[in-house]
Design a protein around this motif. Structure first.
Motif, PDB file in Angstrom:
ATOM      1  N   GLY A 185       0.767  -1.254   0.004  1.00 43.69           N
ATOM      2  CA  GLY A 185      -0.058  -0.068  -0.011  1.00 43.69           C
ATOM      3  C   GLY A 185       1.041   1.210   0.037  1.00 43.69           C
ATOM      4  O   GLY A 185       0.478   2.267  -0.578  1.00 43.69           O
ATOM      5  N   GLU A 234      10.292   3.863   6.162  1.00 38.11           N
ATOM      6  CA  GLU A 234      10.179   2.191   6.140  1.00 38.11           C
ATOM      7  C   GLU A 234      11.025   1.701   7.472  1.00 38.11           C
ATOM      8  O   GLU A 234      12.208   2.141   7.483  1.00 38.11           O
ATOM      9  N   ARG A 253       5.570 -12.404  -4.644  1.00 30.56           N
ATOM     10  CA  ARG A 253       5.108 -11.070  -4.058  1.00 30.56           C
ATOM     11  C   ARG A 253       6.038 -10.174  -4.388  1.00 30.56           C
ATOM     12  O   ARG A 253       6.048  -8.790  -4.476  1.00 30.56           O
ATOM     13  N   ASP A 285      -3.647  -2.292   5.081  1.00 33.31           N
ATOM     14  CA  ASP A 285      -3.820  -3.148   6.393  1.00 33.31           C
ATOM     15  C   ASP A 285      -3.945  -2.438   7.718  1.00 33.31           C
ATOM     16  O   ASP A 285      -4.530  -2.785   8.687  1.00 33.31           O
ATOM     17  N   ALA A 329      -4.838  -5.712  -2.937  1.00 34.14           N
ATOM     18  CA  ALA A 329      -5.573  -5.164  -3.977  1.00 34.14           C
ATOM     19  C   ALA A 329      -6.296  -3.774  -3.506  1.00 34.14           C
ATOM     20  O   ALA A 329      -6.520  -2.898  -4.145  1.00 34.14           O
TER      21      ALA A 329
HETATM   22  P1  FAD Z   1       2.201  -4.376   4.518  1.00 31.45           P
HETATM   23  O1  FAD Z   1       2.439  -4.847   3.134  1.00 31.45           O
HETATM   24  O2  FAD Z   1       2.299  -5.364   5.689  1.00 31.45           O
HETATM   25  O3  FAD Z   1       3.380  -3.219   4.708  1.00 31.45           O
HETATM   26  C1  FAD Z   1       3.596  -2.328   6.079  1.00 31.45           C
HETATM   27  C2  FAD Z   1       4.880  -1.792   5.742  1.00 31.45           C
HETATM   28  O4  FAD Z   1       4.987  -0.831   6.957  1.00 31.45           O
HETATM   29  C3  FAD Z   1       5.990  -2.859   6.152  1.00 31.45           C
HETATM   30  O5  FAD Z   1       7.070  -2.604   5.268  1.00 31.45           O
HETATM   31  C4  FAD Z   1       6.444  -2.449   7.588  1.00 31.45           C
HETATM   32  O6  FAD Z   1       7.852  -2.973   7.778  1.00 31.45           O
HETATM   33  C5  FAD Z   1       6.181  -1.115   7.645  1.00 31.45           C
HETATM   34  N1  FAD Z   1       6.102  -0.734   9.065  1.00 31.45           N
HETATM   35  C6  FAD Z   1       5.239  -1.209  10.174  1.00 31.45           C
HETATM   36  N2  FAD Z   1       5.385  -0.456  11.299  1.00 31.45           N
HETATM   37  C7  FAD Z   1       6.188   0.433  11.003  1.00 31.45           C
HETATM   38  C8  FAD Z   1       6.752   1.714  11.564  1.00 31.45           C
HETATM   39  N3  FAD Z   1       6.305   1.743  12.947  1.00 31.45           N
HETATM   40  N4  FAD Z   1       7.591   2.589  10.972  1.00 31.45           N
HETATM   41  C9  FAD Z   1       8.003   2.465   9.754  1.00 31.45           C
HETATM   42  N5  FAD Z   1       7.485   1.529   9.027  1.00 31.45           N
HETATM   43  C10 FAD Z   1       6.847   0.498   9.388  1.00 31.45           C
HETATM   44  N6  FAD Z   1      -3.544  -9.898  -1.013  1.00 31.45           N
HETATM   45  C11 FAD Z   1      -3.896  -9.839  -2.149  1.00 31.45           C
HETATM   46  O7  FAD Z   1      -4.227  -8.595  -2.996  1.00 31.45           O
HETATM   47  N7  FAD Z   1      -3.565 -10.793  -2.945  1.00 31.45           N
HETATM   48  C12 FAD Z   1      -3.322 -11.975  -2.392  1.00 31.45           C
HETATM   49  O8  FAD Z   1      -3.252 -13.175  -3.246  1.00 31.45           O
HETATM   50  C13 FAD Z   1      -3.057 -12.024  -1.091  1.00 31.45           C
HETATM   51  N8  FAD Z   1      -2.495 -13.112  -0.340  1.00 31.45           N
HETATM   52  C14 FAD Z   1      -2.374 -13.134   0.802  1.00 31.45           C
HETATM   53  C15 FAD Z   1      -2.129 -14.356   1.372  1.00 31.45           C
HETATM   54  C16 FAD Z   1      -1.605 -14.320   2.730  1.00 31.45           C
HETATM   55  C17 FAD Z   1      -1.472 -15.731   3.566  1.00 31.45           C
HETATM   56  C18 FAD Z   1      -1.665 -13.173   3.785  1.00 31.45           C
HETATM   57  C19 FAD Z   1      -1.395 -13.203   5.098  1.00 31.45           C
HETATM   58  C20 FAD Z   1      -1.841 -11.879   3.021  1.00 31.45           C
HETATM   59  C21 FAD Z   1      -2.206 -11.908   1.760  1.00 31.45           C
HETATM   60  N9  FAD Z   1      -2.789 -10.697   0.932  1.00 31.45           N
HETATM   61  C22 FAD Z   1      -3.084 -10.775  -0.317  1.00 31.45           C
HETATM   62  C23 FAD Z   1      -2.847  -9.482   1.706  1.00 31.45           C
HETATM   63  C24 FAD Z   1      -1.727  -8.561   1.667  1.00 31.45           C
HETATM   64  O9  FAD Z   1      -0.618  -9.289   1.970  1.00 31.45           O
HETATM   65  C25 FAD Z   1      -1.811  -7.501   2.610  1.00 31.45           C
HETATM   66  O10 FAD Z   1      -3.187  -6.916   2.486  1.00 31.45           O
HETATM   67  C26 FAD Z   1      -1.108  -6.206   2.120  1.00 31.45           C
HETATM   68  O11 FAD Z   1       0.384  -6.639   2.073  1.00 31.45           O
HETATM   69  C27 FAD Z   1      -1.226  -4.875   2.900  1.00 31.45           C
HETATM   70  O12 FAD Z   1      -0.375  -3.973   2.361  1.00 31.45           O
HETATM   71  P2  FAD Z   1      -0.065  -2.917   3.177  1.00 31.45           P
HETATM   72  O13 FAD Z   1       0.851  -1.896   2.668  1.00 31.45           O
HETATM   73  O14 FAD Z   1      -1.139  -2.288   3.886  1.00 31.45           O
HETATM   74  O15 FAD Z   1       0.735  -3.655   4.540  1.00 31.45           O
END
Ligand code: FAD
Length: 381
Positions: free
Chosen positions: A16, A35, A106, A292, A306
């Protein structure tokens, strides 16, 4: 870079965070990503990008790159665990929802998003520990003692979000006692190939999803959902190892294609599946959540990343062009448009009923276009 556009700090360089960095850069905003990790590792997992998120990825110019590496499955296929009977199959030719359905590693998705964001816009080793907003710009405080300022902050820091804790209050994610085993491995380890679809095998109380992650079918991925009596959670959610023998035992009696995959799998990881109820609000003042951090969901609809990527397009469309303009109002508009959709997806994902049979309408999910959906009404949901 336009000097009169607001400066935006993005916390988290996951799917995201990188997507919103790309959409905001494209819209001419002055952005900086912070990050906590010291580097981007190649986490062994696959990811499905369905047409709703592929439209956003097309808009930020990474579609062609993904097509080169990713596998284009024949269909979204749902089968009964032991007999292999088809419960529901949805072929997804590109013209059905206006974009392809791709399955990939991924890390290949993360690399593609990273290629859209110059490295000087990303600061690693910056773990956010606090935020202060008292009238002027927002101050970000990091674990290394440094600070930064921005006109607005986007918390894209994942399911354990610090930003969320600061603006909405503390609570723990929900763990319903289910575990995901996962592995990515070399297809040559199997005696023969698998069905060239994204196949979900539905058992009575567990399932497994299997697909190729590379265009040349040289690599495949599976991810499971299995009940586990103990409330097993680890903060090392992406790197904890599982026991492949335990995994094979959990899928005894499954269809020979599933058994073939698990017998060939050399090693696996283990994850606790976490989710949350929809939040009361996604923003406070000039701090807003994305991905998330505000709508974590079970992975059963493959919509977590997504919907984070959809958020990125909508947020870039909502943010005002001028410094001093109404950022708070823009954040409320973003939430009002996005939350009904993500809340519905969270609920269906949690129930794990999507495409399990029947004839659910799929057009509201895969047909949504985050670049063009009317912002003043709730997103399709
Ligand atoms: P994340 O990708 O978790 O990124 C968060 C980032 O913030 C990380 O890099 C972390 O290090 C950083 N961070 C955290 N705290 C701090 C802080 N205090 N200071 C600085 N940085 C920080 N989604 C799909 O769309 N398709 C799929 O097929 C799919 N399959 C999945 C399968 C599994 C088993 C799982 C568990 C999830 C799956 N997902 C899928 C969901 C997807 O992985 C997540 O929804 C997605 O990664 C969320 O993105 P995000 O950027 O919100 O969070």
């Amino acid at each position: 870079m336009a000097q009169n556009k607001p400066s935006i700090a993005i916390v988290g360089a996951g799917m995201g965070g990188m997507a919103v960095a790309a959409t905001l850069l494209q819209a001419g905003f002055d952005i900086q990503v912070y990050e906590q990790a010291s580097r981007f590792g190649r986490i062994g997992a696959g990811i499905q990008m369905l047409p709703n998120s592929m439209k956003v990825l097309r808009g930020i110019g990474v579609e062609e790159r993904l097509r080169q590496v990713a596998f284009m499955p024949h269909s979204h296929l749902n089968r009964v665990w032991d007999t292999g009977e088809v419960k529901r199959e949805l072929p997804m030719p590109e013209d059905l929802y206006g974009a392809p359905f791709l399955c990939m590693h991924r890390a290949d998705l993360h690399d593609a998003l990273s290629a859209a964001v110059p490295t000087e816009r990303i600061q690693l080793n910056k773990k956010l520990v606090g935020l202060d907003q008292a009238g002027g710009p927002v101050t970000l405080r990091f674990a290394d003692g440094t600070t930064a300022e921005a006109d607005a902050v986007i918390g894209a820091d994942g399911v354990h979000s610090i930003v969320r804790g600061i603006i909405v209050g503390p609570d723990a994610p929900i763990h319903r006692g289910r575990i995901a085993y996962r592995a990515v491995f070399d297809s040559a380890l199997m005696p023969s190939g698998i069905t060239p679809s994204r196949t979900k095998w539905w058992g009575p109380d567990r399932h497994i999803v299997i697909y190729y992650t590379r265009a040349d079918r040289s690599e495949l991925y599976f991810v499971t959902s299995v009940p586990e009596a103990a409330d097993w959670v680890t903060p090392e959610s992406w790197s904890a190892k599982g026991d492949v023998r335990e995994l094979r035992r959990a899928y005894e009696g499954f269809h020979p294609e599933v058994r073939m995959v698990l017998d060939a799998c050399p090693d696996c990881h283990k994850w606790a599946i976490l989710e949350r109820e929809p939040l009361p609000n996604w923003s406070q003042g000039r701090v807003v959540l994305l991905g998330d951090a505000c709508h974590p969901m079970t992975p059963y609809m493959a919509q977590g990343a997504a919907t984070s990527i959809e958020d990125a397009a909508v947020l870039a469309r909502c943010l005002p062009d001028m410094r001093g303009a109404d950022i708070e109002g823009a954040f409320r508009r973003y939430e009002a448009h996005r939350k009904p959709r993500t809340s519905r997806i969270q609920a269906i994902s949690s129930a794990n009923t999507w495409m399990s049979g029947g004839n659910d309408d799929t057009s509201w999910l895969y047909g949504y276009d985050a670049w063009n959906a009317p912002l003043d009404e709730p997103a399709a949901g």
